[in-house]
Design a protein around this motif. Structure first.
Motif, PDB file in Angstrom:
ATOM      1  N   VAL A 204       0.846  -1.204   0.000  1.00  0.00           N
ATOM      2  CA  VAL A 204       0.000   0.000   0.000  1.00  0.00           C
ATOM      3  C   VAL A 204       0.876   1.248   0.000  1.00  0.00           C
ATOM      4  O   VAL A 204       0.561   2.244  -0.672  1.00  0.00           O
ATOM      5  N   SER A 205       1.988   1.209   0.710  1.00  0.00           N
ATOM      6  CA  SER A 205       2.902   2.355   0.733  1.00  0.00           C
ATOM      7  C   SER A 205       3.466   2.625  -0.650  1.00  0.00           C
ATOM      8  O   SER A 205       3.604   3.789  -1.067  1.00  0.00           O
ATOM      9  N   LYS A 206       3.794   1.568  -1.382  1.00  0.00           N
ATOM     10  CA  LYS A 206       4.302   1.745  -2.747  1.00  0.00           C
ATOM     11  C   LYS A 206       3.237   2.367  -3.648  1.00  0.00           C
ATOM     12  O   LYS A 206       3.551   3.213  -4.498  1.00  0.00           O
ATOM     13  N   LEU A 207       1.994   1.965  -3.452  1.00  0.00           N
ATOM     14  CA  LEU A 207       0.896   2.559  -4.228  1.00  0.00           C
ATOM     15  C   LEU A 207       0.758   4.047  -3.924  1.00  0.00           C
ATOM     16  O   LEU A 207       0.521   4.858  -4.829  1.00  0.00           O
ATOM     17  N   VAL A 208       0.915   4.405  -2.656  1.00  0.00           N
ATOM     18  CA  VAL A 208       0.777   5.808  -2.240  1.00  0.00           C
ATOM     19  C   VAL A 208       1.904   6.654  -2.839  1.00  0.00           C
ATOM     20  O   VAL A 208       1.669   7.751  -3.359  1.00  0.00           O
ATOM     21  N   ILE A 209       3.134   6.158  -2.776  1.00  0.00           N
ATOM     22  CA  ILE A 209       4.273   6.901  -3.333  1.00  0.00           C
ATOM     23  C   ILE A 209       4.080   7.122  -4.830  1.00  0.00           C
ATOM     24  O   ILE A 209       4.268   8.236  -5.342  1.00  0.00           O
ATOM     25  N   VAL A 243      -5.764   5.192  -4.842  1.00  0.00           N
ATOM     26  CA  VAL A 243      -5.291   4.063  -4.025  1.00  0.00           C
ATOM     27  C   VAL A 243      -6.476   3.297  -3.463  1.00  0.00           C
ATOM     28  O   VAL A 243      -6.483   2.061  -3.425  1.00  0.00           O
ATOM     29  N   ARG A 244      -7.490   4.016  -3.040  1.00  0.00           N
ATOM     30  CA  ARG A 244      -8.679   3.380  -2.467  1.00  0.00           C
ATOM     31  C   ARG A 244      -9.346   2.439  -3.481  1.00  0.00           C
ATOM     32  O   ARG A 244      -9.723   1.306  -3.151  1.00  0.00           O
ATOM     33  N   SER A 249      -9.960  -3.939  -5.038  1.00  0.00           N
ATOM     34  CA  SER A 249      -9.830  -5.158  -5.848  1.00  0.00           C
ATOM     35  C   SER A 249      -8.740  -6.098  -5.322  1.00  0.00           C
ATOM     36  O   SER A 249      -8.411  -7.087  -5.963  1.00  0.00           O
ATOM     37  N   PHE A 250      -8.183  -5.778  -4.155  1.00  0.00           N
ATOM     38  CA  PHE A 250      -7.128  -6.608  -3.558  1.00  0.00           C
ATOM     39  C   PHE A 250      -7.685  -7.963  -3.109  1.00  0.00           C
ATOM     40  O   PHE A 250      -8.848  -8.073  -2.696  1.00  0.00           O
ATOM     41  N   ARG A 251      -6.819  -8.969  -3.161  1.00  0.00           N
ATOM     42  CA  ARG A 251      -7.125 -10.264  -2.552  1.00  0.00           C
ATOM     43  C   ARG A 251      -6.269 -10.389  -1.288  1.00  0.00           C
ATOM     44  O   ARG A 251      -5.070 -10.644  -1.384  1.00  0.00           O
ATOM     45  N   ILE A 267     -13.128   2.259   3.510  1.00  0.00           N
ATOM     46  CA  ILE A 267     -13.743   1.466   2.456  1.00  0.00           C
ATOM     47  C   ILE A 267     -14.799   0.576   3.085  1.00  0.00           C
ATOM     48  O   ILE A 267     -14.529  -0.148   4.045  1.00  0.00           O
ATOM     49  N   CYS A 268     -16.005   0.624   2.530  1.00  0.00           N
ATOM     50  CA  CYS A 268     -17.103  -0.194   3.025  1.00  0.00           C
ATOM     51  C   CYS A 268     -17.141  -1.505   2.253  1.00  0.00           C
ATOM     52  O   CYS A 268     -17.023  -1.517   1.015  1.00  0.00           O
ATOM     53  N   ASN A 269     -17.289  -2.625   2.939  1.00  0.00           N
ATOM     54  CA  ASN A 269     -17.335  -3.929   2.269  1.00  0.00           C
ATOM     55  C   ASN A 269     -18.472  -4.021   1.255  1.00  0.00           C
ATOM     56  O   ASN A 269     -18.388  -4.761   0.274  1.00  0.00           O
ATOM     57  N   ASP A 270     -19.543  -3.277   1.479  1.00  0.00           N
ATOM     58  CA  ASP A 270     -20.669  -3.308   0.554  1.00  0.00           C
ATOM     59  C   ASP A 270     -20.321  -2.706  -0.808  1.00  0.00           C
ATOM     60  O   ASP A 270     -20.999  -2.971  -1.804  1.00  0.00           O
ATOM     61  N   ASP A 271     -19.259  -1.875  -0.834  1.00  0.00           N
ATOM     62  CA  ASP A 271     -18.877  -1.226  -2.082  1.00  0.00           C
ATOM     63  C   ASP A 271     -17.899  -2.066  -2.898  1.00  0.00           C
ATOM     64  O   ASP A 271     -17.577  -1.713  -4.036  1.00  0.00           O
ATOM     65  N   VAL A 272     -17.429  -3.168  -2.317  1.00  0.00           N
ATOM     66  CA  VAL A 272     -16.401  -3.981  -2.969  1.00  0.00           C
ATOM     67  C   VAL A 272     -17.043  -5.042  -3.838  1.00  0.00           C
ATOM     68  O   VAL A 272     -17.939  -5.758  -3.410  1.00  0.00           O
TER      69      VAL A 272
END
Length: 276
Positions: A204-209, A243-244, A249-251, A267-272
């Motif tokens: 996640v840090s790499k995605l943010v950078i 990033v959100r 879509s992460f596993r 992030i709400c689980n209902d939105d995934v």
């Protein structure tokens, strides 16, 4: 490669080959007589001393010539396209930032941008000055379109620029990057330590950078081309939103990590939507 000096036509000039009664298509067997001696003129040994070290090979008349593939180390093996690629490509040392750019969870457009940034190939003003693009007067008037101070460069934009620094400080608070300051060297230091990590927090840090540098670069270009301006908060929200969406879509291997990450990023689980 029947000897270290082959093919001999790279050593002996075509004129000497023709004058001796041979041609460029003459085989090794054609220049060996029935007694197992070389047929070429004695004078060649004086003209081309390399011939002295070449002994007459033992030719098996019952064997057929065959093609053998050798790798870059000269070892024979099966022909494979991967071996061909490794032989003809220009090989360099593995870049320490490669895993920061290309990883399975990366956002492709962000990854390509980071690849350019790490290679310092972005068309920043300091590089344009080296190219001598435009008049010297125009170059002297160049300044960072984000903070209107100093000429922009990779190190300035990521994230020493006052505007960039504010964006960076807002988004890095979302992950464990508190020890990374606004200097490019600090980012490189973090990359060298954690870019290979499979930890979800480091991913996640790499995605943010990558997202932060991408949208700051986008904002910089928008101000130059359209004169439109976003605020620090707007750019920071674009980084977080990008990033959100990727996190949705992460596993995740562990449900506890998923709950923790989703809570931090609101992030709400209902939105995934299940990517499977």
């Amino acid at each position: 490669m029947w000897c270290t000096g082959s093919p001999l036509r790279s050593v002996i000039t075509p004129r000497y080959i023709t004058n001796a009664g041979f041609n460029l298509r003459t085989t090794v067997a054609d220049v060996i007589d029935q007694n197992g001696n070389w047929k070429w003129p004695q004078a060649w040994f004086d003209l081309f001393p390399v011939l002295i070290t070449i002994s007459v090979p033992n030719l098996d008349s019952n064997a057929e010539d065959r093609l053998v593939w050798k790798d870059v180390d000269g070892k024979p093996g099966d022909f494979k396209s991967a071996q061909v690629w490794n032989t003809i490509r220009s090989q360099e040392h593995h870049a320490p930032w490669a895993n920061m750019v290309w990883f399975s969870q990366c956002i492709p457009r962000h990854a390509f941008h980071m690849w350019l940034a790490f290679r310092n190939k972005l068309k920043t003003q300091d590089r344009m000055a080296v190219w001598e693009a435009g008049s010297q007067t125009n170059l002297n008037l160049m300044c960072c379109p984000l903070c209107n101070y100093d000429r922009d460069s990779r190190d300035h934009l990521f994230f020493q620029c006052n505007f960039s620094a504010q964006v960076w400080n807002k988004v890095k608070a979302m992950v464990n990057l508190t020890n990374v300051d606004t200097t490019w060297s600090s980012i490189l230091n973090w990359v060298e330590q954690h870019s290979r990590s499979k930890s979800v927090d480091h991913i996640v840090s790499k995605l943010v950078i990558a997202a932060a540098s991408y949208y700051i670069w986008q904002e910089r270009n928008n101000r130059l081309s359209t004169n439109s301006k976003r605020t620090v908060d707007q750019v920071a929200e674009m980084v977080k939103g990008s990033v959100r969406l990727r996190l949705m879509s992460f596993r995740f291997r562990a449900s506890s990590a998923k709950e923790r990450i989703f809570k931090a990023w609101q992030i709400c689980n209902d939105d995934v939507v299940d990517p499977g």
